[in-house]
Design a protein around this motif. Sequence first.
Motif, PDB file in Angstrom:
ATOM      1  N   THR A  24       0.808  -1.225   0.000  1.00 46.44           N
ATOM      2  CA  THR A  24       0.000   0.000   0.000  1.00 46.44           C
ATOM      3  C   THR A  24       0.842   1.277   0.000  1.00 46.44           C
ATOM      4  N   ARG A  25       2.030   1.224   0.626  1.00 46.55           N
ATOM      5  CA  ARG A  25       2.844   2.440   0.733  1.00 46.55           C
ATOM      6  C   ARG A  25       4.264   2.279   0.199  1.00 46.55           C
ATOM      7  N   GLY A  26       4.632   1.060  -0.196  1.00 46.40           N
ATOM      8  CA  GLY A  26       5.971   0.829  -0.709  1.00 46.40           C
ATOM      9  C   GLY A  26       6.974   0.534   0.399  1.00 46.40           C
ATOM     10  N   LEU A  27       8.120   0.008   0.018  1.00 51.80           N
ATOM     11  CA  LEU A  27       9.121  -0.367   1.014  1.00 51.80           C
ATOM     12  C   LEU A  27       9.765   0.835   1.689  1.00 51.80           C
ATOM     13  N   GLN A  28       9.690   2.006   1.048  1.00 53.58           N
ATOM     14  CA  GLN A  28      10.257   3.187   1.689  1.00 53.58           C
ATOM     15  C   GLN A  28       9.522   3.538   2.984  1.00 53.58           C
ATOM     16  N   ALA A  29       8.301   3.026   3.122  1.00 53.42           N
ATOM     17  CA  ALA A  29       7.529   3.289   4.341  1.00 53.42           C
ATOM     18  C   ALA A  29       7.769   2.245   5.420  1.00 53.42           C
ATOM     19  N   VAL A  30       8.540   1.208   5.105  1.00 53.70           N
ATOM     20  CA  VAL A  30       8.748   0.113   6.051  1.00 53.70           C
ATOM     21  C   VAL A  30       9.856   0.462   7.048  1.00 53.70           C
ATOM     22  N   SER A  31       9.546   0.306   8.299  1.00 55.46           N
ATOM     23  CA  SER A  31      10.538   0.391   9.375  1.00 55.46           C
ATOM     24  C   SER A  31      10.077  -0.558  10.465  1.00 55.46           C
ATOM     25  N   MET A  32      10.951  -0.872  11.386  1.00 55.72           N
ATOM     26  CA  MET A  32      10.556  -1.743  12.497  1.00 55.72           C
ATOM     27  C   MET A  32       9.391  -1.117  13.269  1.00 55.72           C
ATOM     28  N   ARG A  33       9.454   0.196  13.457  1.00 59.19           N
ATOM     29  CA  ARG A  33       8.399   0.883  14.208  1.00 59.19           C
ATOM     30  C   ARG A  33       7.068   0.859  13.458  1.00 59.19           C
ATOM     31  N   GLU A  34       7.112   1.077  12.124  1.00 57.45           N
ATOM     32  CA  GLU A  34       5.881   1.059  11.335  1.00 57.45           C
ATOM     33  C   GLU A  34       5.248  -0.327  11.317  1.00 57.45           C
ATOM     34  N   VAL A  35       6.076  -1.355  11.232  1.00 61.45           N
ATOM     35  CA  VAL A  35       5.554  -2.726  11.254  1.00 61.45           C
ATOM     36  C   VAL A  35       4.899  -3.013  12.598  1.00 61.45           C
ATOM     37  N   ALA A  36       5.522  -2.543  13.670  1.00 59.40           N
ATOM     38  CA  ALA A  36       4.940  -2.724  15.006  1.00 59.40           C
ATOM     39  C   ALA A  36       3.564  -2.066  15.080  1.00 59.40           C
ATOM     40  N   ALA A  37       3.466  -0.845  14.558  1.00 60.91           N
ATOM     41  CA  ALA A  37       2.186  -0.136  14.590  1.00 60.91           C
ATOM     42  C   ALA A  37       1.137  -0.857  13.748  1.00 60.91           C
ATOM     43  N   GLU A  38       1.524  -1.309  12.558  1.00 60.57           N
ATOM     44  CA  GLU A  38       0.586  -2.014  11.675  1.00 60.57           C
ATOM     45  C   GLU A  38       0.115  -3.324  12.300  1.00 60.57           C
ATOM     46  N   ALA A  39       1.024  -4.003  13.008  1.00 60.47           N
ATOM     47  CA  ALA A  39       0.693  -5.291  13.624  1.00 60.47           C
ATOM     48  C   ALA A  39       0.008  -5.139  14.981  1.00 60.47           C
TER      49      ALA A  39
END
Length: 203
Positions: A24-39
């Motif tokens: 939905t946002r591309g890999l540039q939006a991926v970080s450990m913190r963003e994954v934590a929030a999404e999960a």
Amino acid sequence: MPRRVDHDERRRHLTAALLRIASTRGLQAVSMREVAAEAGVSLRVVQYYFTDKRTLMLSGITELAARLDRRVRERAAAIGTGLPPRTVFDVVLGAILPTDDDSRADQLAWTAYYAAGLTDPAEAVDGRYAPDALERWLTGVLATAVETGDVPAGVDPRIEVVSLLALTNGLVSSVLGRQRDVDDALRVVRYRLDRLFGAATRG
């Protein structure tokens, strides 16, 4: 009594969150913190299961390959056992195309990985093993078809498979970009397969 944690399920949950972000946002939006929030978990949980971002990213590529494998197996099982070579190609190439919401999201995630590797080598994760393994396996299927006379003797199995996969992946891009719909893409693939497998009969 404390609830036991299913660690494999937790890793799958985190990887699925990563792939939702990628699609939905591309890999540039991926970080450990963003994954934590999404999960819906703490950053510490992500760091417990994945030592760094690269390890996390690799889990995404591995899961995408596994999803394609499951999709192929499910479609094949719905048809039956002992599939003829033409049907094998129908099933596999059809499974690559984004025919529903889940496969569309997976192809968007694949595209995000590919684009990131082109524009930022530091973000690249080597996922070539999955496409390479598929190419080798399909080449074996087609080589057997040549031996049994299902396709003409002069066909080069590897070159045919490379061109079929290149065609299908190009069609994936055109479907994702809304240049054509998936039914049109399927017609193109089946037309190409008709010419390949029908050539033996015509010969």
